[in-house]
Motif scaffolding. Structure first.
Motif: not given
Length: 170
Positions: A106-130
């Motif tokens: 796996v090649a990993v690219y750093c993404l600096t988050v500037t926006k977190q959406l309220a809804t997205w395609p796989e919301k509900g299929q995965r947990d997310v955690q900062w």
């Protein structure tokens, strides 16, 4: 001299499968904390529910870093600038439906988050955690990914310290 026996089709398929290394792309979603540390957004895999970074297969017609950014948006609902070159690589065993596994790089690219959406395609299929970078390194199963996360945290802290050491231009 007798002819060597040909390998059976099953054996040929097994050898081909064991020699193949799959390629994937991933985003490492990060954001700075007010005290200069780095937080990482982890997601759970859909099947095993283990903590991972958003990743997926390369996309035809898209550069690898763009594909990684798309995966981050689809799997974690995050958007931001992404590095054009990988910050590192890790390997893991991609589980197959038949119970087997193939090595995956796996090649990993750093993404600096500037926006977190309220809804997205796989919301509900995965947990997310900062989580803190150190917690992220502990939570992921892949040692190479854990090392990569720790290294990115060191780079971010070093950049923060350099910025603090620069003289005020005024």
């Amino acid at each position: 001299m007798p002819k060597p026996k040909k390998a059976s089709p099953k054996l040929k398929a097994k050898k081909a499968r064991s020699a193949k290394v799959l390629q994937q792309v991933a985003a490492l979603p990060v954001r700075p904390t007010p005290d200069g540390d780095l937080e990482v957004l982890l997601v759970t895999s859909r099947e095993t529910r283990r903590w991972i970074v958003p990743k997926g297969w390369p996309m035809k017609g898209r550069k690898p870093h763009r594909a990684a950014a798309i995966e981050a948006c689809e799997e974690a609902g995050v958007i931001g600038p992404i590095s054009k070159t990988p910050v590192g690589f890790y390997t893991y065993a991609k589980r197959l439906p038949d119970g087997g596994a193939l090595p995956c790089r796996v090649a990993v690219y750093c993404l600096t988050v500037t926006k977190q959406l309220a809804t997205w395609p796989e919301k509900g299929q995965r947990d997310v955690q900062w989580v803190s970078s150190e917690a992220a390194a502990v939570l992921v199963d892949e040692p190479e990914l854990a090392d990569l996360i720790r290294e990115q945290a060191r780079v971010a802290v070093a950049a923060q310290l350099r910025a603090q050491d620069e003289p005020d231009p005024l």
